[in-house]
Motif scaffolding. Structure first.
Motif, PDB file in Angstrom:
ATOM      1  N   LEU A  73      -5.882   6.969   4.519  1.00  0.00           N
ATOM      2  CA  LEU A  73      -6.130   5.591   4.097  1.00  0.00           C
ATOM      3  C   LEU A  73      -5.987   4.699   5.326  1.00  0.00           C
ATOM      4  N   THR A  86      -9.213   2.853   1.098  1.00  0.00           N
ATOM      5  CA  THR A  86      -8.066   2.097   0.572  1.00  0.00           C
ATOM      6  C   THR A  86      -8.538   1.183  -0.560  1.00  0.00           C
ATOM      7  N   LEU A 104       0.841  -1.207   0.000  1.00  0.00           N
ATOM      8  CA  LEU A 104       0.000   0.000   0.000  1.00  0.00           C
ATOM      9  C   LEU A 104       0.880   1.262   0.000  1.00  0.00           C
TER      10      LEU A 104
END
Ligand code: NDP
Length: 298
Positions: A217, A276, A202
């Motif tokens: 996020l 996300t 991520l």
């Protein structure tokens, strides 16, 4: 460039970034190869780079450190001062980075067994940890200057990061291997978590993706919305083929860590990674079973 890059998450992130062809400079209190120190950042600013990630912070749950006012100050200042210094250096840079990423925690949201939280949910005023995250995230705000850089600020609120080489998991494994594992407290508290590989992926996506616009996020697995400490214990027990019958009582956790810190183990938040997922991110380890089977295999 990564501050706190010498730690558990920082080392995993650096390895992934190297594999993807990036160059990494670690900011550390200790000088060394491919490192710069705090003093150097304060005196000369940051080198030209695409992204700055702050992963610095004294370990809150260090069981060898008593919860004294000095230790609380260190926990706070190691996050807030580093974020403030980096934000200032970015705002003064001749070639500012595209992304400025603060890795904070889901402790921002008030502990609750019922309430569900996403990135839009309010928080920041429930307890020591949530106030810390609020102040930490505020410290990362870029100061308004005449040549305000077009740097996007991304705040990644992560759950408990599960990995083989650091964080909470290694210290939980030995009681299980000795047939002494079990739930913490009642076991009914929510257990928001993320696999280290997913967190680093991520972070990479955030570094590499242009024009996402910044914002918050949540770095938690999709199953975190309903996972409890008991679910984690059962999944770990299954992955290790060991029973999970010896609970760690709440009073012992409070005695070991002090009330402020015990909250982090005895309570929790039901968190979803809504934004996300909307960003297009896909989790390799969306549930406890897949994550723990991967993490305990030899
Ligand atoms: P580590 O403890 O493994 O590493 C933290 C890093 O912070 C170290 O590399 C160290 O760098 C630096 N550091 C430690 N103390 C200080 C200090 N007093 N002043 C300045 N720098 C310091 O942490 P993690 O990698 O596990 O976590 C990184 C960040 O992510 C932390 O801010 C943590 O709160 C946050 N986080 C982590 C979670 C987890 O489950 N691991 C969950 C939620 C949030 P050096 O010694 O090189 O200076």
């Amino acid at each position: 460039m990564s501050r706190g890059g010498s730690g558990f998450i920082g080392q995993s992130l650096s390895q992934l970034l190297y594999r993807r062809g990036h160059k990494v400079t670690v900011v550390s209190r200790h000088p060394g190869e491919s490192r710069i120190t705090w003093d150097e950042v304060s005196k000369r600013g940051i080198p030209a780079c695409d992204a700055v990630v702050n992963l610095a912070g004294e370990n809150v749950l260090n069981p060898f450190k008593r919860w004294t006012p000095q230790f609380k100050d260190e926990v706070t200042s190691s996050r807030i001062e580093t974020s403030r210094i980096l934000a200032l250096a970015i705002s003064q840079s001749e070639s500012p980075p595209r992304s400025w990423i603060l890795v904070t925690g889901v402790g921002y949201y008030p502990p609750s067994r019922k309430q569900e939280y996403s990135e839009e949910s309010p928080g920041g005023d429930a307890d020591f940890l949530s106030r810390l995250v609020k102040d930490w995230e505020a410290a990362g705000q870029l100061p308004i200057t005449d040549h305000n850089p077009k740097t996007q600020l991304v705040r990644i609120r992560t759950g408990v990061v599960l990995g083989r080489t650091g964080g909470a998991l290694p210290s939980m494994l030995w009681p299980f291997r000795l047939f002494l594992g079990g739930p913490v407290g009642s076991g009914q508290q929510p257990f928001p978590w993320v696999h280290i590989e997913d967190l680093c992926r991520l972070l990479c996506q955030t570094i590499e993706q242009e024009g996402s616009g910044g914002g918050i996020l949540n770095a938690v697995s999709p199953s975190s919305i309903s996972d409890t400490n008991s679910d984690f214990t059962q999944a770990l027990s299954k992955a290790l083929s060991r029973p999970a019958v010896v609970p760690a009582p709440a009073f012992a956790i409070r005695a070991l860590l002090g009330t402020d810190r015990a909250v982090m183990l005895l309570e929790g938040q039901r968190v979803s990674p809504k934004r996300t997922l909307q960003s297009g991110f896909t989790f390799l380890y969306p549930d406890l079973a897949s994550a723990l089977v991967d993490l305990v295999k030899t």
